[in-house]
Write an enzyme that holds these catalytic residues in place. Structure first.
Site, mmCIF file in Angstrom:
data_model
loop_
_atom_site.group_PDB
_atom_site.id
_atom_site.type_symbol
_atom_site.label_atom_id
_atom_site.label_comp_id
_atom_site.label_asym_id
_atom_site.label_seq_id
_atom_site.Cartn_x
_atom_site.Cartn_y
_atom_site.Cartn_z
ATOM 1 N N HIS A 49 0.887 -1.284 -0.068
ATOM 2 C CA HIS A 49 0.041 0.064 0.012
ATOM 3 C C HIS A 49 0.840 1.350 0.099
ATOM 4 O O HIS A 49 2.071 1.124 -0.123
ATOM 5 C CB HIS A 49 -1.006 0.065 1.160
ATOM 6 C CG HIS A 49 -0.170 0.206 2.496
ATOM 7 N ND1 HIS A 49 0.522 -0.930 2.858
ATOM 8 C CD2 HIS A 49 -0.179 1.071 3.513
ATOM 9 C CE1 HIS A 49 1.211 -0.744 4.361
ATOM 10 N NE2 HIS A 49 0.516 0.524 4.395
ATOM 11 N N HIS A 51 1.314 4.021 2.063
ATOM 12 C CA HIS A 51 1.615 4.624 3.447
ATOM 13 C C HIS A 51 3.196 4.664 3.067
ATOM 14 O O HIS A 51 3.843 3.875 2.828
ATOM 15 C CB HIS A 51 1.332 3.959 4.685
ATOM 16 C CG HIS A 51 0.060 4.213 5.008
ATOM 17 N ND1 HIS A 51 -0.777 3.212 5.921
ATOM 18 C CD2 HIS A 51 -0.814 5.355 4.865
ATOM 19 C CE1 HIS A 51 -2.303 3.867 6.132
ATOM 20 N NE2 HIS A 51 -2.008 5.026 5.414
ATOM 21 N N ASP A 53 5.751 4.829 5.197
ATOM 22 C CA ASP A 53 6.712 3.757 5.743
ATOM 23 C C ASP A 53 6.988 2.557 4.936
ATOM 24 O O ASP A 53 7.835 1.837 5.135
ATOM 25 C CB ASP A 53 6.095 3.374 7.392
ATOM 26 C CG ASP A 53 4.925 2.655 7.317
ATOM 27 O OD1 ASP A 53 4.101 3.128 6.465
ATOM 28 O OD2 ASP A 53 4.863 1.737 8.038
ATOM 29 N N HIS A 54 6.352 2.149 3.959
ATOM 30 C CA HIS A 54 6.362 1.251 2.902
ATOM 31 C C HIS A 54 6.871 1.389 1.593
ATOM 32 O O HIS A 54 7.232 0.934 1.004
ATOM 33 C CB HIS A 54 5.043 0.312 2.823
ATOM 34 C CG HIS A 54 4.697 -0.391 3.682
ATOM 35 N ND1 HIS A 54 4.627 -1.307 4.171
ATOM 36 C CD2 HIS A 54 3.878 0.365 5.043
ATOM 37 C CE1 HIS A 54 4.047 -1.846 5.222
ATOM 38 N NE2 HIS A 54 3.745 -0.682 6.073
ATOM 39 N N HIS A 126 -6.972 -2.739 5.889
ATOM 40 C CA HIS A 126 -6.113 -1.647 6.361
ATOM 41 C C HIS A 126 -7.146 -0.409 6.228
ATOM 42 O O HIS A 126 -8.103 -0.550 5.869
ATOM 43 C CB HIS A 126 -4.835 -1.629 5.759
ATOM 44 C CG HIS A 126 -3.858 -0.668 6.571
ATOM 45 N ND1 HIS A 126 -3.774 -0.638 7.852
ATOM 46 C CD2 HIS A 126 -2.882 0.210 5.883
ATOM 47 C CE1 HIS A 126 -2.923 0.186 8.333
ATOM 48 N NE2 HIS A 126 -2.447 0.781 7.073
ATOM 49 N N ASP A 194 0.179 -4.658 7.938
ATOM 50 C CA ASP A 194 -0.830 -3.648 7.941
ATOM 51 C C ASP A 194 -2.082 -3.913 7.450
ATOM 52 O O ASP A 194 -2.917 -3.662 6.652
ATOM 53 C CB ASP A 194 -0.558 -2.489 6.888
ATOM 54 C CG ASP A 194 1.040 -1.893 7.502
ATOM 55 O OD1 ASP A 194 1.804 -2.470 7.785
ATOM 56 O OD2 ASP A 194 0.769 -0.601 7.394
ATOM 57 N N HIS A 253 7.427 -5.492 11.620
ATOM 58 C CA HIS A 253 6.373 -4.157 11.597
ATOM 59 C C HIS A 253 5.884 -3.929 13.091
ATOM 60 O O HIS A 253 4.800 -3.737 13.244
ATOM 61 C CB HIS A 253 5.290 -4.520 10.669
ATOM 62 C CG HIS A 253 4.514 -3.204 10.259
ATOM 63 N ND1 HIS A 253 3.477 -2.367 10.872
ATOM 64 C CD2 HIS A 253 4.881 -2.389 9.022
ATOM 65 C CE1 HIS A 253 3.345 -1.392 10.378
ATOM 66 N NE2 HIS A 253 3.869 -1.367 8.978
#
Length: 291
Positions: A49, A51, A53-54, A126, A194, A253
């Site tokens: 996805h 976000h 942090d990914h 998520h 997530d 994570h």
């Protein structure tokens, strides 16, 4: 957020000279360097996805791959909007010596074949559109010499039949199933972060060799926060592993407030004994079953 000795989300699979990457959080290229791994063999990047942090490490990773004299195309697979996201990333990395191709996942589940990797993307739950991934290496059947002899297959046809080719010879048709046994068990890894613990995760992870799952918190005391942000706790991921009867479970994570996941591992192992509280750089070689 990244912490000392803890970078953000990324996982690399390597098989037969090809590398596949899931997510590219901040610090991904540093983590690769610490392991001595090169980004050049990466043919495919899977995104769960969008976000930060990914995906925040993606621009730097693409530039690193360009500096490694890569010329082969790179395929990036992800949720709807991957093409738009990649166009935005290319404003930071506009001049690359290789083509970047965006493929957007359609529907709740989709299958892809990439250089020996059999990939199944499946939608999870998520706060935004998010997918988990099942990665498989399939394994064909053994060549059966006695079966080939019994079927009267000429010796010079054994090699092409073993490679999966159908051969016409002296008025007869010879097919691979005449000399090859049933497909053998391959390797399966499921990667899921997530998300809340939805049933399809256990279904996809059924009897997997390795299940990599998030553990945003160590116990269910923070279950309200986990539900609010659509994440899983360590006990919830362990329960999925138990239901799926996987061989091994890796937790990952962690929340930045969750500094010592190893303190909770004993409680998680009461649910699923073969669980590991992973740290950056953990890696393993998964062999085929002996037969």
């Amino acid at each position: 957020m990244p912490l000392p000795k803890r970078w953000l989300t990324s996982c690399m699979f390597r098989y037969n000279g090809s590398s596949l990457l899931i997510d590219a959080g901040e610090g991904t290229q540093i983590a690769m360097r610490e392991l001595g791994w090169s980004p050049k063999p990466i043919d495919t990047i899977l995104l769960t996805h969008f976000h930060a942090d990914h995906i925040a490490g993606l621009p730097g990773l693409l530039l690193l791959m360009g500096n490694a004299d890569r010329t082969e195309p790179l395929t990036i697979i992800g949720p709807k909007g991957t093409g738009r996201m990649l166009s935005a990333v290319r404003t930071i990395a506009p001049e690359l010596p290789f083509e970047t191709r965006a493929v957007e996942i359609e529907g709740n589940e989709q299958h892809f074949s990439r250089n020996g990797f059999e990939i199944t993307a499946f939608r999870v739950q998520h706060s935004i559109l998010c997918y988990s991934y099942r990665i498989e290496i399939r394994r064909g059947g053994k060549f059966d010499v006695e079966r080939a002899k019994a079927a009267g297959v000429p010796l010079k046809l054994w090699n092409p039949l073993q490679k999966g080719q159908t051969v016409e010879f002296e008025g007869r048709t010879f097919t691979p199933d005449m000399v090859i046994g049933p497909e053998r068990r391959g390797i399966k890894v499921v990667y899921s972060t997530d998300t809340r613990p939805v049933p399809q995760i256990a279904e996809q992870a059924d009897h997997a060799d390795l299940f990599i799952a998030e553990a945003i918190y160590g116990d269910n005391e923070d279950i309200r926060k986990a539900k609010s942000y659509r994440h899983m706790t360590m006990p919830e991921s362990a329960e999925l592993a138990r239901r799926a009867q996987v061989k091994e479970l890796w937790f990952t994570h962690y929340s930045p407030s969750f500094l010592h996941p190893e303190r909770y591992i004993d409680a998680a192992r009461e649910i699923f004994p073969n669980a590991v509280a992973t740290k950056d750089g953990r890696n393993v070689s998964i062999p085929f079953d002996d037969e």
